[in-house]
Every structure is written in structure tokens, then in C-alpha cells.
Scaffold this active site. Structure first.
Site, short mmCIF file in Angstrom:
data_model
loop_
_atom_site.label_atom_id
_atom_site.label_comp_id
_atom_site.label_asym_id
_atom_site.label_seq_id
_atom_site.Cartn_x
_atom_site.Cartn_y
_atom_site.Cartn_z
N LYS A 226 -14.83 -2.27 -28.04
CA LYS A 226 -16.02 -2.43 -28.26
C LYS A 226 -16.17 -4.02 -28.58
O LYS A 226 -17.21 -4.56 -28.02
CB LYS A 226 -16.36 -1.78 -29.71
CG LYS A 226 -17.72 -1.82 -30.37
CD LYS A 226 -17.92 -0.87 -31.36
CE LYS A 226 -19.42 -1.20 -32.00
NZ LYS A 226 -19.74 -0.41 -33.12
N GLU B 133 -4.30 -6.45 -29.84
CA GLU B 133 -3.50 -5.64 -28.77
C GLU B 133 -3.85 -5.35 -27.75
O GLU B 133 -3.28 -5.42 -26.64
CB GLU B 133 -3.29 -4.07 -29.78
CG GLU B 133 -2.62 -4.23 -31.04
CD GLU B 133 -3.38 -4.29 -32.16
OE1 GLU B 133 -4.66 -4.80 -31.89
OE2 GLU B 133 -3.13 -4.12 -33.45
N GLY C 61 -16.74 2.85 -33.18
CA GLY C 61 -15.73 3.01 -32.31
C GLY C 61 -14.91 4.39 -32.30
O GLY C 61 -14.77 4.76 -31.03
N ARG C 62 -14.99 4.93 -33.43
CA ARG C 62 -14.44 6.23 -33.50
C ARG C 62 -15.39 7.46 -32.93
O ARG C 62 -14.98 8.49 -32.86
CB ARG C 62 -13.81 6.56 -34.82
CG ARG C 62 -14.93 6.26 -36.03
CD ARG C 62 -14.13 6.50 -37.33
NE ARG C 62 -14.85 6.08 -38.49
CZ ARG C 62 -15.08 4.76 -38.79
NH1 ARG C 62 -14.45 3.88 -38.09
NH2 ARG C 62 -16.05 4.37 -39.67
N GLU D 232 -10.52 7.12 -40.99
CA GLU D 232 -11.29 5.91 -40.81
C GLU D 232 -12.45 5.94 -41.55
O GLU D 232 -13.13 5.02 -42.01
CB GLU D 232 -11.09 5.20 -39.60
CG GLU D 232 -11.50 3.80 -39.51
CD GLU D 232 -10.92 3.24 -37.92
OE1 GLU D 232 -9.97 2.42 -37.76
OE2 GLU D 232 -11.62 3.37 -37.14
N HIS E 241 8.44 26.02 -36.85
CA HIS E 241 10.20 25.78 -36.84
C HIS E 241 10.20 24.43 -37.55
O HIS E 241 11.27 23.89 -37.20
CB HIS E 241 10.63 25.95 -35.48
CG HIS E 241 10.43 27.25 -35.02
ND1 HIS E 241 11.26 28.51 -35.26
CD2 HIS E 241 9.42 27.95 -34.23
CE1 HIS E 241 10.86 29.55 -34.49
NE2 HIS E 241 9.56 29.15 -34.16
N LYS F 230 -5.00 -7.25 -40.17
CA LYS F 230 -5.42 -8.21 -38.88
C LYS F 230 -5.46 -9.71 -39.25
O LYS F 230 -4.80 -10.54 -38.55
CB LYS F 230 -6.80 -7.88 -38.39
CG LYS F 230 -6.84 -6.17 -37.71
CD LYS F 230 -8.36 -6.20 -37.29
CE LYS F 230 -8.58 -4.93 -36.75
NZ LYS F 230 -9.86 -4.49 -36.28
O1 F6P Z 1 -9.06 -1.47 -36.28
C1 F6P Z 1 -9.64 -0.54 -36.50
C2 F6P Z 1 -10.69 -0.43 -35.34
O2 F6P Z 1 -11.64 -1.52 -35.27
C3 F6P Z 1 -11.33 0.86 -34.67
O3 F6P Z 1 -12.26 1.22 -35.86
C4 F6P Z 1 -11.65 0.90 -33.38
O4 F6P Z 1 -11.66 1.81 -32.82
C5 F6P Z 1 -10.56 -0.11 -32.81
O5 F6P Z 1 -9.94 -0.98 -33.85
C6 F6P Z 1 -10.46 -0.71 -31.60
O6 F6P Z 1 -11.59 -1.40 -31.47
P1 F6P Z 1 -12.08 -2.20 -30.16
O7 F6P Z 1 -12.77 -1.04 -29.40
O8 F6P Z 1 -13.18 -3.23 -30.86
O9 F6P Z 1 -11.22 -2.89 -29.44
#
Ligand code: F6P
Length: 548
Positions: free
Chosen positions: A206, A212, A266-267, A352, A383, A511
Site C-alpha cells: 500500500k 521488507e 492494509g488488513r 492490529e 495432539h 520500524k
Molecule cells: O506494519 C504494519 C503494516 O503497516 C500493516 O498494516 C500492513 O498491512 C503492512 O504493514 C504492509 O504495509 P504495506 O502494504 O504498505 O507494505
């Protein structure tokens, strides 16, 4: 506005809890043979049985009174009308608009978003057709065989969870991989399985600034350039983002950028172009069915009265345990291989959203909010962690999930799977009394003394609550409804707790602290601002690291 805990409705529930806490759910089934009919409901192909809970008709009435007092009706209306309910980011939460395939016109800050949504859906349609029909060719002229999604959190969990659930709908000539982790092992695992000439990477982010994702992007670009022997990677990368300019700066051609918008959390973004890997794999008609299923749940949520409203009921039952029985966690336990990833998907959606300690007005909260959500496949769990569910000290309300339809291969396994789920929910509720165990042991030849010593260890207290969500078949439509059911459950809980379920500031500090540590892992000396634990661990890493 009155604090939640000062509402009469809240206090009445506290008193009611005292009258109910020691009663046994199993006794209510004996007293009322219609308990299942009274405490279950269906929406489309999804049945919710919530009868195995610490609930009487009075409890339900008091819980719905709480929802009324918390102004839930108005809050649902604010959500769907596009009010900026995400106060801290001054934006609405309009993921429902993405699945409103009737195309109801909606404006955000004066802008018609319906047109934007339809344009992106069309772009997804055209692109998926090209890739699936092998018209889309890579730089060496070959058709794509592997789709690789690079993204994390909301830009990963939804499509992966849904694709796993809908695997039987996936194109047999395509494979899909998800790279989320920054751990090079994850990247290596995928890159060693695929051929750059036939691989299509979807960079899903987003913000297009998640470290990452961008680190993985840079690595795969180098891998692609090397493998294809060209710097023209245009046929091998597309982007999904709400920050198209940033994707362009990475050299992704404009027509290969799939937009979504700041009003999609995002979620909650699997319904947007973030669902592209899913759409590529199952095809656009099935993806639209997934949207339609969610839309059907949206309609139900908006129109059903609270006492017949599936997301509202699930939310209220959850609140009953969290705030009155002091339950700290909630387990999601699928008896369905297809729903294997669902607990992990819901972990982000729920924790979240509702892992908050401040009201919408910014005041500290004196009641518990979102639970620790966890879960794993049921039969495996039996189990592993079920011992604690049956005899441990924690009260863990559970949602069991299962499907009635079964795979054509090995169909005889399915009855066993369903029976496993039903026997566990029954065992959790009924338990096994000391008297029963004593007489069982003595009938097995134990002396009275031996039986007395062993019996307390074998006693199962029971009275442990659960919901069972029975889905007729895991189709794209039904899966869409299931995802939306939980989204709205989470919304209702957040609305009653008076928190902002749509921001996630808690993830920011980590972060911010990352860059200096990252730099110090390679710097000659390290900064002075660390505590001795962090400094000690940095030195330990520097002194012990080696390639493996
Ligand atoms: O760090 C949390 C977050 O902001 C989530 O809310 C989001 O889904 C994820 O990181 C990834 O963010 P992006 O889609 O901006 O890479």
C-alpha cells in the site's frame, strides 16, 4: 459521553454474570431440547451454532442492549456511508465499496470512488486473462508459469489465505508463491524453484515504502536481471499500491501499476488489487464471486436486527467472555485443511485492529479490548495444545470452523474429521465428573484408594464454550462471506469498546528503531544510546555471525 463501564447496560451485565458464572451449559441443553434451534442461525451457506456458550435468552437481550447503548447502529451507518471514522488518519474505512459489485455511487472527499474501483477491476480482468491464456509473455517470449507475490501483512495474508482455501479453483498451469519475510532463506526457497523467464512478480505494498518488501524487491530485480540477461524487466514485474508514483520510481510501467486507495486499510485490502495473485490463480469470475460473497455478508450485517445478525452476535459473545469472564485469548480452530491459514490471517485482522488501549477520544481504557487471537488446525491441535483447553486454568473461547462438503479423493476421511470437531466441542462443554471417573476406574479393577488418587488427574471440568461455524462448501462466494463475517465482528467489538479499529500506530516504534541497529551491525563501533541488553546482543551477533 458516558464511559462504557459506567453504562447501566454494562453494570447489568456484570450482575448477570454473577448469576450465570457457575451454571453449566450442558444442563441448559437438558432443560431445553430446542437450545440449538434457539442459538443458531444461517446466513447463506454459513451456519453459526453459538448454543455451546454461557448464554441464556436474557444474556443475549442484555448484550444487545449494550450494543444499542454503545450506539452501534449509528456507527455501522457511519462505516458504510464513508464517514472518516479512522480519526487519527482522517480517512474512511471503505473496503466494503470494493465488493459492492452493484456499483453504488460513493464519494470520498468529493471524489467518485466507484469509477476508480471499476477501472481497476477492469484492469485486473484484462491482465488476468492475458496471463492465464498465455498471451502475456516474458522478455524471452515464454508464457508465465509462476506468480510470486512480494508483500507483507495485509499485502500478503489475505491472498495467501484465500488461495490456499480455494486451491481447487486454481489454474493447473500456474503456481503461486508468497515472499513476505526478509529472511533470505525464504527468498532462496522460492527463487530456487522458479525460472526467471517464466516468472511474474507482483510487488504489493500500500505504502510502497515497507522496508521488507523493498529489500526483497531490490534482490529479485538483481536476480531477474542476471537470469534474463537484461535490464528490461517490464514483463516480469507489476505493482499493487496506493502510492503509484513510488512504484513508477522503481521503473514499473504505469500501465502495470494496479491502484488502490488510502481508504482501504492494509488488513482489509484483499478485496482490492491486493487480491491480484488470487485473481490470477482462480480467474476473475471466481474473484468476483469472492467479492459477491463478502457483499452478501455486508447486506446481512447492515440490515439484520442485532439478535439475528451473525457478526453482531459473534462480537457480543466475544465481549461477554473478554469483559465479563476475563478471557484473555480467543482460539480459531479450523477442521479444514483449506482453512489452514485462516487463524494467521485473522491474527492481523483482529489484533492490529483491536489491540488498543486508548478510546477514540484519546483517553486511557479501563477494560480489556482485543483478545490474543491464535489457532491451528483442529486435529493437529488435539495432539498438541488441547490438553490445556480441556484441563488448563485459562478460559479460551473457541470458534470451530468446518465444511460439510468433502474432497472426492479419500471421502471417508471427512466423517472422521467432522466427528473429531464435534466430539471435541462436546467434550469441552460436558467435561467428565469425578464421580464418573471414580466409577469407571473401579469397574476397570482399580481399588477404591487407587481410584481416588488417580481420579482428580483424569477429571475434565467442562463448561468450556465454543462457537461452531459450519460452511456448506468452501467456494469463492462462501469464503468471501466468511472473511467479511469476521471483519464485521471485529468492527462491532471495536465500536463497542470505542476504539479506532482502523489505525495501527503500535507497529511504528519498532520500524523507527530498526535503521540505527541495522547500521550498527556493520559499523565498526556502535551507538551509545542502547540499553545493555540490546548492545550486548549486537556485539554477540557481530562476534558470532558466519555464513551457513
Ligand atoms: O506494519 C504494519 C503494516 O503497516 C500493516 O498494516 C500492513 O498491512 C503492512 O504493514 C504492509 O504495509 P504495506 O502494504 O504498505 O507494505
Amino acid at each position: 459521553m458516558k464511559k462504557l463501564t459506567q453504562l447501566n447496560e454494562w453494570q447489568t451485565l456484570q450482575t448477570h454474570y454473577k448469576t450465570l458464572a457457575n451454571q453449566r451449559i450442558a444442563d441448559w441443553f437438558i432443560q431445553d431440547p430446542n437450545r440449538f434451534q434457539k442459538f443458531s442461525l444461517s446466513v447463506g451457506d454459513i451456519l453459526l451454532d453459538y448454543s455451546k456458550n454461557h448464554l441464556t435468552p436474557e444474556t443475549l437481550c442484555l448484550l444487545t442492549n449494550l450494543a444499542e447503548a454503545a450506539d452501534l447502529k449509528a456507527k455501522i451507518s457511519d462505516l458504510f456511508s464513508g464517514k472518516s471514522i479512522n480519526l487519527t488518519e482522517n480517512r474512511p474505512a471503505l473496503h466494503m465499496a470494493l465488493r459492492d459489485t452493484a456499483g453504488t455511487e460513493l464519494h470520498v472527499k468529493g471524489h467518485n470512488i466507484t469509477k476508480d474501483i471499476q477501472k481497476t477491476l477492469q484492469q485486473m480482468h484484462d491482465f488476468t486473462e492475458q496471463v492465464r491464456n498465455q498471451i502475456w509473455r516474458g522478455s524471452t517470449g515464454k508464457a508465465m508459469t509462476d506468480i510470486v507475490n512480494i508483500g507483507i501483512g495485509g499485502s500478503h495474508l489475505g491472498p495467501e489465505t484465500a488461495l490456499r482455501a480455494l486451491n481447487e479453483y486454481a489454474a493447473p498451469h500456474l503456481r503461486c508463491h508468497f515472499i513476505s519475510n526478509i529472511d533470505g532463506t525464504h527468498l532462496h526457497e522460492v527463487l530456487t524453484k522458479i525460472n526467471p523467464e517464466t516468472s511474474l512478480f507482483i510487488i504489493s505494498s500500500k505504502s510502497f515504502s515497507t522496508p521488507e518488501t523493498l529489500t526483497n524487491l531490490k534482490t529479485i530485480q538483481a536476480w531477474l536481471s542476471h537470469g534474463l540477461n537484461t535490464t528490461d524487466l517490464s514483463k516480469h514485474r507489476v505493482a499493487v499500491t496506493a502510492a503509484p508514483q513510488k512504484a513508477k520510481a522503481f521503473g514499473i510501467p504505469e500501465q502495470q501499476i494496479f491502484n488502490f486507495w488510502e481508504w482501504v486499510g492494509g488488513r482489509y485490502s484483499v478485496w482490492s488489487a491486493v487480491g491480484l495473485p488470487l485473481a490470477l490463480m482462480i480467474g476473475m469470475p471466481h474473484f468476483i464471486a469472492f467479492l459477491n460473497g463478502a457483499n452478501a455478508m455486508d447486506q446481512h450485517f447492515q440490515t439484520a436486527t442485532f439478535s439475528e445478525n451473525m457478526p453482531v452476535l459473534m462480537a457480543l459473545v466475544g465481549i461477554w467472555y473478554i469483559n465479563f469472564f476475563d478471557a484473555k485469548s480467543h482460539a480459531i480452530i479450523p477442521y479444514s485443511h483449506a482453512l489452514n491459514d485462516f487463524p494467521k490471517y485473522l491474527q492481523q485482522a483482529d489484533m492490529e485492529s483491536n489491540g488498543k488501549s486508548i478510546t477514540r477520544e484519546g483517553d486511557p481504557i479501563d477494560y480489556t479490548t482485543g483478545p490474543i487471537l491464535w489457532g491451528e488446525q483442529g486435529v493437529n491441535g488435539q495432539h498438541a495444545f488441547y490438553q490445556s483447553l480441556h484441563q488448563g486454568k485459562h478460559l479460551v473461547p473457541i470458534d470451530f470452523l468446518l465444511a460439510a462438503s468433502y474432497p472426492k479423493k479419500y471421502p471417508h476421511h471427512h466423517n472422521m474429521l467432522v466427528a473429531s470437531c464435534l466430539s471435541q466441542s462436546q467434550a469441552l462443554m460436558q467435561g467428565k465428573s469425578l464421580e464418573m471417573i471414580l466409577s469407571e476406574l473401579m469397574s476397570q479393577g482399580f481399588t477404591q484408594e487407587e481410584a481416588k488418587q488417580l481420579a482428580p488427574h483424569k477429571m475434565i471440568p467442562g463448561n468450556r464454550p465454543s462457537n461452531t461455524i459450519f460452511i456448506k462448501k468452501i467456494t469463492p462466494f462462501n469464503l468471501g462471506s466468511l472473511f467479511a463475517l469476521y471483519e464485521h465482528k471485529i468492527f462491532v467489538q471495536g465500536a463497542i469498546w470505542n476504539i479506532n479499529s482502523f489505525d495501527q500506530w503500535g507497529v511504528e516504534l519498532g520500524k523507527q528503531l530498526l535503521p540505527p541497529i541495522l547500521a550498527d551491525l556493520t559499523n565498526h563501533s556502535i551507538g551509545l544510546s542502547y540499553d545493555s541488553s540490546t548492545a550486548g546482543l549486537i556485539y554477540h551477533y557481530k562476534n558470532t555471525r558466519e555464513p551457513s
